[in-house]
Write a protein that holds these residues in place. Structure first.
Motif, PDB file in Angstrom:
ATOM      1  N   ALA A  64      29.839  -9.601  23.287  1.00 17.98           N
ATOM      2  CA  ALA A  64      29.060  -9.874  24.499  1.00 17.98           C
ATOM      3  C   ALA A  64      29.354  -8.824  25.569  1.00 17.98           C
ATOM      4  O   ALA A  64      28.444  -8.362  26.267  1.00 17.98           O
ATOM      5  CB  ALA A  64      29.365 -11.282  25.018  1.00 17.98           C
ATOM      6  N   LYS A  65      30.626  -8.406  25.684  1.00 17.75           N
ATOM      7  CA  LYS A  65      30.984  -7.365  26.647  1.00 17.75           C
ATOM      8  C   LYS A  65      30.321  -6.040  26.281  1.00 17.75           C
ATOM      9  O   LYS A  65      29.796  -5.333  27.150  1.00 17.75           O
ATOM     10  CB  LYS A  65      32.497  -7.178  26.702  1.00 17.75           C
ATOM     11  CG  LYS A  65      33.247  -8.320  27.339  1.00 17.75           C
ATOM     12  CD  LYS A  65      34.744  -8.089  27.242  1.00 17.75           C
ATOM     13  CE  LYS A  65      35.536  -9.319  27.629  1.00 17.75           C
ATOM     14  NZ  LYS A  65      36.982  -9.111  27.408  1.00 17.75           N
ATOM     15  N   LEU A  66      30.349  -5.705  25.005  1.00 17.07           N
ATOM     16  CA  LEU A  66      29.718  -4.449  24.564  1.00 17.07           C
ATOM     17  C   LEU A  66      28.216  -4.458  24.821  1.00 17.07           C
ATOM     18  O   LEU A  66      27.631  -3.437  25.166  1.00 17.07           O
ATOM     19  CB  LEU A  66      29.979  -4.210  23.075  1.00 17.07           C
ATOM     20  CG  LEU A  66      31.357  -3.701  22.716  1.00 17.07           C
ATOM     21  CD1 LEU A  66      31.535  -3.663  21.204  1.00 17.07           C
ATOM     22  CD2 LEU A  66      31.602  -2.331  23.308  1.00 17.07           C
ATOM     23  N   ASP A  67      27.597  -5.614  24.637  1.00 14.51           N
ATOM     24  CA  ASP A  67      26.158  -5.709  24.860  1.00 14.51           C
ATOM     25  C   ASP A  67      25.781  -5.456  26.316  1.00 14.51           C
ATOM     26  O   ASP A  67      24.649  -5.096  26.618  1.00 14.51           O
ATOM     27  CB  ASP A  67      25.632  -7.077  24.420  1.00 14.51           C
ATOM     28  CG  ASP A  67      25.610  -7.236  22.911  1.00 14.51           C
ATOM     29  OD1 ASP A  67      25.750  -6.213  22.199  1.00 14.51           O
ATOM     30  OD2 ASP A  67      25.472  -8.380  22.433  1.00 14.51           O
ATOM     31  N   LYS A  68      26.730  -5.652  27.232  1.00 12.17           N
ATOM     32  CA  LYS A  68      26.456  -5.414  28.657  1.00 12.17           C
ATOM     33  C   LYS A  68      26.461  -3.936  29.011  1.00 12.17           C
ATOM     34  O   LYS A  68      25.933  -3.542  30.042  1.00 12.17           O
ATOM     35  CB  LYS A  68      27.491  -6.137  29.523  1.00 12.17           C
ATOM     36  CG  LYS A  68      27.349  -7.635  29.515  1.00 12.17           C
ATOM     37  CD  LYS A  68      28.400  -8.257  30.419  1.00 12.17           C
ATOM     38  CE  LYS A  68      28.326  -9.772  30.395  1.00 12.17           C
ATOM     39  NZ  LYS A  68      29.364 -10.362  31.256  1.00 12.17           N
ATOM     40  N   LEU A  69      27.091  -3.114  28.159  1.00  9.32           N
ATOM     41  CA  LEU A  69      27.145  -1.683  28.436  1.00  9.32           C
ATOM     42  C   LEU A  69      25.770  -1.057  28.255  1.00  9.32           C
ATOM     43  O   LEU A  69      25.048  -1.379  27.326  1.00  9.32           O
ATOM     44  CB  LEU A  69      28.146  -0.990  27.505  1.00  9.32           C
ATOM     45  CG  LEU A  69      29.594  -1.405  27.657  1.00  9.32           C
ATOM     46  CD1 LEU A  69      30.447  -0.684  26.628  1.00  9.32           C
ATOM     47  CD2 LEU A  69      30.103  -1.106  29.049  1.00  9.32           C
ATOM     48  N   ARG A  70      25.448  -0.150  29.143  1.00  8.51           N
ATOM     49  CA  ARG A  70      24.159   0.531  29.059  1.00  8.51           C
ATOM     50  C   ARG A  70      24.409   2.016  28.910  1.00  8.51           C
ATOM     51  O   ARG A  70      25.206   2.595  29.630  1.00  8.51           O
ATOM     52  CB  ARG A  70      23.339   0.265  30.315  1.00  8.51           C
ATOM     53  CG  ARG A  70      22.961  -1.212  30.443  1.00  8.51           C
ATOM     54  CD  ARG A  70      22.122  -1.487  31.645  1.00  8.51           C
ATOM     55  NE  ARG A  70      20.949  -0.630  31.662  1.00  8.51           N
ATOM     56  CZ  ARG A  70      20.187  -0.452  32.719  1.00  8.51           C
ATOM     57  NH1 ARG A  70      20.482  -1.052  33.840  1.00  8.51           N
ATOM     58  NH2 ARG A  70      19.145   0.337  32.673  1.00  8.51           N
ATOM     59  N   ALA A  71      23.699   2.641  27.985  1.00  6.99           N
ATOM     60  CA  ALA A  71      23.844   4.084  27.764  1.00  6.99           C
ATOM     61  C   ALA A  71      22.718   4.848  28.449  1.00  6.99           C
ATOM     62  O   ALA A  71      22.724   6.067  28.465  1.00  6.99           O
ATOM     63  CB  ALA A  71      23.851   4.376  26.272  1.00  6.99           C
ATOM     64  N   GLU A  72      21.772   4.144  28.996  1.00  9.35           N
ATOM     65  CA  GLU A  72      20.626   4.779  29.651  1.00  9.35           C
ATOM     66  C   GLU A  72      20.970   5.083  31.102  1.00  9.35           C
ATOM     67  O   GLU A  72      21.965   4.597  31.619  1.00  9.35           O
ATOM     68  CB  GLU A  72      19.419   3.831  29.588  1.00  9.35           C
ATOM     69  CG  GLU A  72      19.071   3.462  28.154  1.00  9.35           C
ATOM     70  CD  GLU A  72      18.237   2.194  28.075  1.00  9.35           C
ATOM     71  OE1 GLU A  72      17.874   1.643  29.126  1.00  9.35           O
ATOM     72  OE2 GLU A  72      17.981   1.756  26.960  1.00  9.35           O
ATOM     73  N   PRO A  73      20.149   5.829  31.791  1.00  7.03           N
ATOM     74  CA  PRO A  73      20.412   6.037  33.222  1.00  7.03           C
ATOM     75  C   PRO A  73      20.443   4.694  33.959  1.00  7.03           C
ATOM     76  O   PRO A  73      19.647   3.806  33.704  1.00  7.03           O
ATOM     77  CB  PRO A  73      19.220   6.876  33.685  1.00  7.03           C
ATOM     78  CG  PRO A  73      18.711   7.535  32.454  1.00  7.03           C
ATOM     79  CD  PRO A  73      18.981   6.564  31.329  1.00  7.03           C
ATOM     80  N   PHE A  74      21.403   4.574  34.854  1.00  4.36           N
ATOM     81  CA  PHE A  74      21.562   3.334  35.612  1.00  4.36           C
ATOM     82  C   PHE A  74      20.642   3.317  36.822  1.00  4.36           C
ATOM     83  O   PHE A  74      20.388   4.329  37.445  1.00  4.36           O
ATOM     84  CB  PHE A  74      23.010   3.201  36.112  1.00  4.36           C
ATOM     85  CG  PHE A  74      24.016   3.109  35.007  1.00  4.36           C
ATOM     86  CD1 PHE A  74      24.108   1.965  34.238  1.00  4.36           C
ATOM     87  CD2 PHE A  74      24.868   4.165  34.749  1.00  4.36           C
ATOM     88  CE1 PHE A  74      25.040   1.873  33.221  1.00  4.36           C
ATOM     89  CE2 PHE A  74      25.804   4.081  33.736  1.00  4.36           C
ATOM     90  CZ  PHE A  74      25.891   2.944  32.968  1.00  4.36           C
ATOM     91  N   GLU A  75      20.177   2.120  37.163  1.00  4.64           N
ATOM     92  CA  GLU A  75      19.396   1.955  38.388  1.00  4.64           C
ATOM     93  C   GLU A  75      20.329   1.754  39.566  1.00  4.64           C
ATOM     94  O   GLU A  75      19.957   1.994  40.702  1.00  4.64           O
ATOM     95  CB  GLU A  75      18.445   0.764  38.245  1.00  4.64           C
ATOM     96  CG  GLU A  75      17.349   1.008  37.231  1.00  4.64           C
ATOM     97  CD  GLU A  75      16.432  -0.201  37.086  1.00  4.64           C
ATOM     98  OE1 GLU A  75      16.476  -1.109  37.933  1.00  4.64           O
ATOM     99  OE2 GLU A  75      15.687  -0.219  36.097  1.00  4.64           O
TER     100      GLU A  75
END
Length: 107
Positions: A64-75
Motif C-alpha cells: 500500500a505504501k509503494l502504491d502511493k509513490l508516484r514516478a510521474e511529475p508531481f502537481e
C-alpha cells in the motif's frame, strides 16, 4: 542415474591450506547439479504478488505504501512546518514557485 563422487588432488601448495597432492572434494551448490531441480523446488519458498489487501513477497502494508509513490511529475509536494502546519509546494503555469497553506489542517 548413479551418483558420482569426485575427488581431486591439489596441484601444488596453495592459499586454501592444501598441500601438493592432498585430496579434496569440490563443494558446489545444489542448483549446479543436474537432476536436483525438483528437490530444490520443494525447499524454495513460493510467494504470490502482494496486493494492498493480501501479503505476498512483501506485506500488504508495504504494498500500500509503494502504491502511493508516484514516478510521474508531481502537481504538488507537501511540507510540514515546525508548528505542524502543512504547506503545498507547486508551480503556476509560468513556472513560478507557489507555497499554499493547506486548508482544514489540524495539528
Amino acid at each position: 542415474m548413479s551418483t558420482k563422487i569426485i575427488q581431486l588432488r591439489a596441484r601444488e601448495d596453495n592459499d586454501f591450506g592444501l598441500t601438493k597432492g592432498e585430496p579434496y572434494y569440490p563443494k558446489v551448490g545444489a542448483d549446479s547439479i543436474a537432476g536436483l531441480d525438483s528437490e530444490i523446488d520443494k525447499h524454495v519458498p513460493k510467494y504470490n504478488l502482494a496486493t494492498s489487501t493480501a501479503d505476498g513477497l512483501l506485506s500488504k502494508e508495504d504494498k500500500a505504501k509503494l502504491d502511493k509513490l508516484r514516478a510521474e511529475p508531481f502537481e504538488g509536494l507537501k511540507f510540514k512546518s515546525p508548528d505542524g502546519s502543512v504547506f503545498v509546494l507547486s508551480v503556476d503555469n509560468d513556472g513560478n514557485v507557489v507555497f499554499t497553506k493547506e486548508a482544514n489542517n489540524e495539528h
